[in-house]
Scaffold this active site. Structure first.
Site, PDB file in Angstrom:
ATOM      1  N   ASP A  93       0.874  -1.179   0.000  1.00 55.64           N
ATOM      2  CA  ASP A  93       0.000   0.000   0.000  1.00 55.64           C
ATOM      3  C   ASP A  93       0.913   1.232   0.000  1.00 55.64           C
ATOM      4  OD1 ASP A  93      -2.159   1.662  -0.013  1.00 55.64           O
ATOM      5  OD2 ASP A  93      -2.959   1.041   1.930  1.00 55.64           O
ATOM      6  N   ASP A 267      -8.100  -7.145   1.824  1.00 49.16           N
ATOM      7  CA  ASP A 267      -7.082  -7.173   2.870  1.00 49.16           C
ATOM      8  C   ASP A 267      -7.692  -6.540   4.103  1.00 49.16           C
ATOM      9  OD1 ASP A 267      -6.755  -4.211   1.964  1.00 49.16           O
ATOM     10  OD2 ASP A 267      -5.621  -4.369   3.817  1.00 49.16           O
ATOM     11  N   CYS A 305     -11.420 -27.918  11.538  1.00 42.28           N
ATOM     12  CA  CYS A 305     -10.404 -26.967  11.064  1.00 42.28           C
ATOM     13  C   CYS A 305      -9.038 -27.653  11.140  1.00 42.28           C
ATOM     14  CB  CYS A 305     -10.420 -25.694  11.911  1.00 42.28           C
ATOM     15  SG  CYS A 305      -9.099 -24.540  11.452  1.00 42.28           S
ATOM     16  N   CYS A 310      -6.305 -25.735  16.037  1.00 44.83           N
ATOM     17  CA  CYS A 310      -7.450 -26.642  16.166  1.00 44.83           C
ATOM     18  C   CYS A 310      -7.033 -28.112  16.167  1.00 44.83           C
ATOM     19  CB  CYS A 310      -8.460 -26.381  15.056  1.00 44.83           C
ATOM     20  SG  CYS A 310      -9.239 -24.767  15.243  1.00 44.83           S
ATOM     21  N   HIS A 335      -5.243 -19.482  13.367  1.00 47.07           N
ATOM     22  CA  HIS A 335      -6.591 -20.002  13.102  1.00 47.07           C
ATOM     23  C   HIS A 335      -7.391 -19.008  12.261  1.00 47.07           C
ATOM     24  CE1 HIS A 335     -10.569 -21.690  13.490  1.00 47.07           C
ATOM     25  NE2 HIS A 335     -10.960 -20.454  13.741  1.00 47.07           N
TER      26      HIS A 335
HETATM   27  N1  PRF Z   1      -6.459   3.984   0.405  1.00 50.35           N
HETATM   28  C1  PRF Z   1      -5.269   3.374   0.684  1.00 50.35           C
HETATM   29  N2  PRF Z   1      -5.190   2.345   1.558  1.00 50.35           N
HETATM   30  C2  PRF Z   1      -6.322   1.927   2.166  1.00 50.35           C
HETATM   31  C3  PRF Z   1      -7.581   2.531   1.923  1.00 50.35           C
HETATM   32  C4  PRF Z   1      -7.661   3.610   0.998  1.00 50.35           C
HETATM   33  O1  PRF Z   1      -8.709   4.208   0.710  1.00 50.35           O
HETATM   34  C5  PRF Z   1      -8.509   1.832   2.725  1.00 50.35           C
HETATM   35  C6  PRF Z   1      -9.979   2.043   2.803  1.00 50.35           C
HETATM   36  N3  PRF Z   1     -10.380   2.757   3.943  1.00 50.35           N
HETATM   37  C7  PRF Z   1      -7.797   0.850   3.421  1.00 50.35           C
HETATM   38  N4  PRF Z   1      -6.486   0.927   3.079  1.00 50.35           N
HETATM   39  N5  PRF Z   1      -4.178   3.793   0.069  1.00 50.35           N
HETATM   40 ZN    ZN Z   2      -8.368 -23.624  13.439  1.00 50.44          ZN
END
Ligand code: PRF
Ligand code: ZN
Length: 372
Positions: A93, A267, A305, A310, A335
């Site tokens: 990110d 994610d 699981c 588990c 888990h």
């Molecule tokens: N932009 C970026 N990372 C993120 C989001 C986003 O809008 C969100 C959503 N809230 C999670 N992670 N760059």
């Molecule tokens: Zn488990």
């Protein structure tokens, strides 16, 4: 030269798709949940364990890595894959989200974002060019555009400004990106829950013809109906033959519903964060292992699981362990990650087998019902 991303749809059901995404570090089956290792380490879980769980794509964060160990060091060792010895794919990110999560320590202008470190008060500039440069040094298979992220519940001129700035920054990201041959830059659709602003962002970003797109600016306190409507607006408009990534969403019901709406990637830190507070995911909803009831349950968290927790331990033992040892959080994290990875695999298989409706019915019936 092989393409840096190939996306092959194997089967669909209405908007839902089961696909294969081929990236420089191997194949990823989608819909997929990506565990989050913000600082180049999963909290309480090793990369070997992530591999054993079947994870083939995990997430790291540019802001944190830029701070430590730093882009230059990562470049010197040949990127984050080498540094942490992870042979599968990574997505980074851009650092945009930290504008919201660390808003007290950041300042946004047209030029970029200025952060004050919470650790030692040093200043870090994250302009689009800096974010992309650091992401080029980190070397992830998918890198994210630097977006101007505002709280989802913001409206008025600031939301409009963030939307338009995200597009201007994307053009600077694209110009700065030096590894187009082996790193895929995904733009991030913004626009809050305002359909007009979303439409504008969709139009602007789709024109830039990326290999995949993210839906940002959600999961930030908006109501569920607006959330689902916005996801549906995006998935309806985004190109069918490219992956869609819904950022920051990882609550089991949401990943099931949004997969049905045509999202391919998710994610969220929720699975591991909630594990550290002693809460486990089960087919019947959340199980709070700190509660005294767990002391008398001599069954695993989830029958059947196959995870390490588990296969070996009862709820009673985990309940006892939580008060004493870190390893309890480790086991519950494993888990929860296994739960989400398996949930996605089963959902995907149901699309391929033509059983998605039965799968979703079965999932919801259990999730909203007490075990019994
Ligand atoms: N932009 C970026 N990372 C993120 C989001 C986003 O809008 C969100 C959503 N809230 C999670 N992670 N760059
Ligand atoms: Zn488990």
């Amino acid at each position: 030269m092989p393409k840096s991303l190939e996306f092959t749809i194997l089967a669909t059901h209405n908007f839902a798709r089961a696909s294969i995404m081929r990236l420089p570090h191997g194949q990823v089956n989608t819909p997929v949940y990506m565990p989050v290792g913000t600082k180049g380490a999963m909290k309480g879980v090793t990369y070997q364990e992530m591999d054993d769980l079947g994870c083939r794509l995990l997430l790291a964060n540019t802001y944190h890595l830029a701070y430590k160990p730093g882009g230059d060091l990562l470049e010197k060792v040949g990127g984050l894959h080498n540094f942490v010895n992870w042979k599968h794919n990574i997505l980074t990110d851009s650092g945009g989200f930290q504008m919201v999560s660390m808003s007290k320590l950041s300042e946004v202008t047209e030029e970029g974002v200025k952060f004050e470190s919470p650790y030692d008060k040093t200043i870090m500039y994250l302009r689009p060019e800096d974010s992309i440069h650091t992401q080029n040094q980190i070397g992830a298979d998918i890198i994210m555009a630097l977006d101007d992220v505002v709280r989802t519940t913001t409206d008025g001129p600031r939301m409009q400004e963030a939307n338009e700035r995200t597009t201007r920054w994307l053009d600077r990201d694209i110009a700065a990106h030096k590894r187009k041959h082996d790193q895929n830059l995904f733009p991030i659709i913004q626009g809050g829950v305002d359909p007009k602003l979303r439409e504008q962002s969709l139009n602007d970003l789709i024109k830039r013809e990326a290999n995949g797109y993210a839906i940002g600016g959600l999961a930030g306190g908006e109501d569920k109906v607006s959330f689902w409507k916005t996801v549906a607006q995006c998935t309806t408009k985004l190109p069918i033959n490219k992956p869609r990534y819904l950022m920051g969403v990882g609550y089991p019901v949401d990943v099931v519903v949004c997969s049905c709406l045509g999202v391919d990637m998710f994610d969220c830190v929720f699975s591991t964060r909630t594990a550290r507070f002693g809460t486990a995911f089960t087919d019947y909803g959340f199980l709070k292992l700190k509660n005294n009831q767990a002391a008398n349950v001599f069954e695993p968290i989830q029958k059947g699981c196959q995870c390490q927790a588990c296969k070996s331990y009862t709820q009673s033992y985990l309940h006892y362990l939580i008060a004493k040892e870190e390893v309890a959080c480790h086991l519950i994290s494993i888990h929860n990650l296994n739960y989400l990875i398996q949930l996605m695999l089963n959902l995907r298989q149901s699309i391929i087998d033509g059983n998605l409706i039965e799968f979703v019915n079965g999932f919801l019936k259990k999730w909203y019902q007490k075990e019994g």
